[in-house]
Design a protein around this motif. Structure first.
Motif, PDB file in Angstrom:
ATOM      1  N   THR A   7      63.049 -28.341  97.419  1.00  0.00           N
ATOM      2  CA  THR A   7      61.630 -28.567  97.665  1.00  0.00           C
ATOM      3  C   THR A   7      61.237 -28.054  99.045  1.00  0.00           C
ATOM      4  OG1 THR A   7      61.605 -30.511  96.205  1.00  0.00           O
ATOM      5  CG2 THR A   7      59.829 -30.323  97.830  1.00  0.00           C
ATOM      6  N   ALA A   8      62.089 -28.281 100.019  1.00  0.00           N
ATOM      7  CA  ALA A   8      61.809 -27.796 101.369  1.00  0.00           C
ATOM      8  C   ALA A   8      61.763 -26.269 101.405  1.00  0.00           C
ATOM      9  CB  ALA A   8      62.870 -28.324 102.330  1.00  0.00           C
ATOM     10  N   THR A  11      58.486 -25.095  99.824  1.00  0.00           N
ATOM     11  CA  THR A  11      57.361 -25.317 100.732  1.00  0.00           C
ATOM     12  C   THR A  11      57.329 -24.248 101.812  1.00  0.00           C
ATOM     13  OG1 THR A  11      57.450 -27.703 100.328  1.00  0.00           O
ATOM     14  CG2 THR A  11      56.313 -26.964 102.327  1.00  0.00           C
ATOM     15  N   ARG A  12      58.487 -23.918 102.337  1.00  0.00           N
ATOM     16  CA  ARG A  12      58.567 -22.865 103.364  1.00  0.00           C
ATOM     17  C   ARG A  12      58.162 -21.516 102.780  1.00  0.00           C
ATOM     18  NH1 ARG A  12      64.043 -20.471 105.405  1.00  0.00           N
ATOM     19  NH2 ARG A  12      63.397 -19.153 107.151  1.00  0.00           N
ATOM     20  N   ALA A 272      54.151 -24.307  94.181  1.00  0.00           N
ATOM     21  CA  ALA A 272      54.161 -24.661  95.591  1.00  0.00           C
ATOM     22  C   ALA A 272      53.058 -23.922  96.341  1.00  0.00           C
ATOM     23  CB  ALA A 272      55.530 -24.364  96.199  1.00  0.00           C
ATOM     24  N   TYR A 273      52.840 -22.673  95.978  1.00  0.00           N
ATOM     25  CA  TYR A 273      51.793 -21.882  96.623  1.00  0.00           C
ATOM     26  C   TYR A 273      50.406 -22.429  96.263  1.00  0.00           C
ATOM     27  CZ  TYR A 273      48.927 -17.746  97.700  1.00  0.00           C
ATOM     28  OH  TYR A 273      47.968 -16.912  98.189  1.00  0.00           O
ATOM     29  N   LEU A 276      49.112 -25.419  98.223  1.00  0.00           N
ATOM     30  CA  LEU A 276      48.594 -25.209  99.569  1.00  0.00           C
ATOM     31  C   LEU A 276      47.106 -24.922  99.571  1.00  0.00           C
ATOM     32  CD1 LEU A 276      51.370 -22.997 101.216  1.00  0.00           C
ATOM     33  CD2 LEU A 276      51.044 -25.464 101.425  1.00  0.00           C
TER      34      LEU A 276
END
Length: 277
Positions: A7-8, A11-12, A272-273, A276
């Motif tokens: 998950t990290a 996110t990155r 994830a994108y 944001l």
């Protein structure tokens, strides 16, 4: 509670995409697996798809070779004719469209760099002028001699293949200039006669695009180390490299490894994108 490593990483990666002005999509054979295309890695996998070649103990490197067309044209075209028909009927999986949607939000859009010869990116709606096929395309033909530098479309050739024997039933295509046997415009093993002009023009277009992009992100999907052309290119141009690969996700320091299959990795990254936004 801290996020799990995957998950990290996602996110990155999403943050990289949000700051990017262009997306370089680098695709190896693993990109097509979720569309149902076969994986030829290892003799067992290849012979599982082509049992007639397995019975004859003919390896991938032997049939994907100009010598095969000289030795047994019906067998060589049985192999390539089957692939041509398969790629024509295969529908690209949803990951192709998800990457297009991400690229549409970036000022310089996307460019595709691929070792695949299947034409799936074109079929998924990517513009031909934004695709670089470094090993050529099965959808184009050339003279097997070759008598000239002519490269032409394979659209007029409809292969009829005896799948049990891996042999072409109908007449193989021939060069319209000299009448010699035609072959796919694909870089094969031990190939000294591949006409590279089409691929070279694509590489120049890619170089021109890279010259305009200031904050590129590279998403590499399904590129293995056995034939490392795509992986090397990713590492050359990927200051921000996202490598999606379920088996070989090891990546240079500073890059992002997503140990997932192509479609699963693209879906997770796209989600994830979107989060944001």
């Amino acid at each position: 509670m801290a996020a799990d490593p995957l998950t990290a990483a996602l996110t990155r990666a999403a943050g990289w995409l949000a700051a990017a002005d262009g997306l370089l999509i680098n695709a190896g054979a693993g990109m097509g697996i979720d569309s149902g295309l076969p994986d030829f890695r290892g003799p067992g996998g290849f012979w599982g798809v082509y049992p007639a070649l397995g019975r004859a103990r003919i390896a991938f490197e032997e049939i994907a070779n100009p010598a095969a067309f000289a030795r047994d044209p019906q067998l060589a075209w049985g192999f390539y004719g089957h692939r041509l028909a398969l790629y024509r009927t295969t529908e690209p999986h949803a990951g192709f469209a998800l990457l297009r949607e991400i690229a549409a939000q970036l000022p310089q859009g996307a460019f595709v760099f691929t070792s695949n010869v299947d034409g799936q990116f074109q079929k998924a709606g990517y513009p031909a002028e934004r695709i670089c096929e470094i090993h050529g395309s099965i959808h184009h033909l050339q003279c097997s001699r070759p008598c000239s530098e002519r490269i032409w479309s394979a659209a007029g050739f409809a292969p009829e293949v005896d799948h049990a024997a891996c042999r072409l039933r109908n007449e193989a295509p021939h060069c319209p200039q000299c009448g010699a046997l035609a072959r796919p415009n694909i870089l094969m093993f031990n190939d000294w006669h591949w006409l590279e002009q089409r691929s070279a023009a694509q590489q120049q277009a890619l170089a021109d695009w890279l010259g305009q992009v200031r904050r590129p992100v590279v998403i590499e999907i399904g590129a293995g180390s056995r034939i490392p052309s795509v992986r090397r290119f990713s590492e050359q141009y990927g200051q921000r490299l996202i490598r999606i690969n379920p088996l070989e996700s090891d990546s240079p320091p500073g890059s992002i490894a997503l140990p997932l299959g192509g479609l699963a990795g693209i879906r997770r990254l796209a989600a994830a994108y979107s989060a944001l936004a």
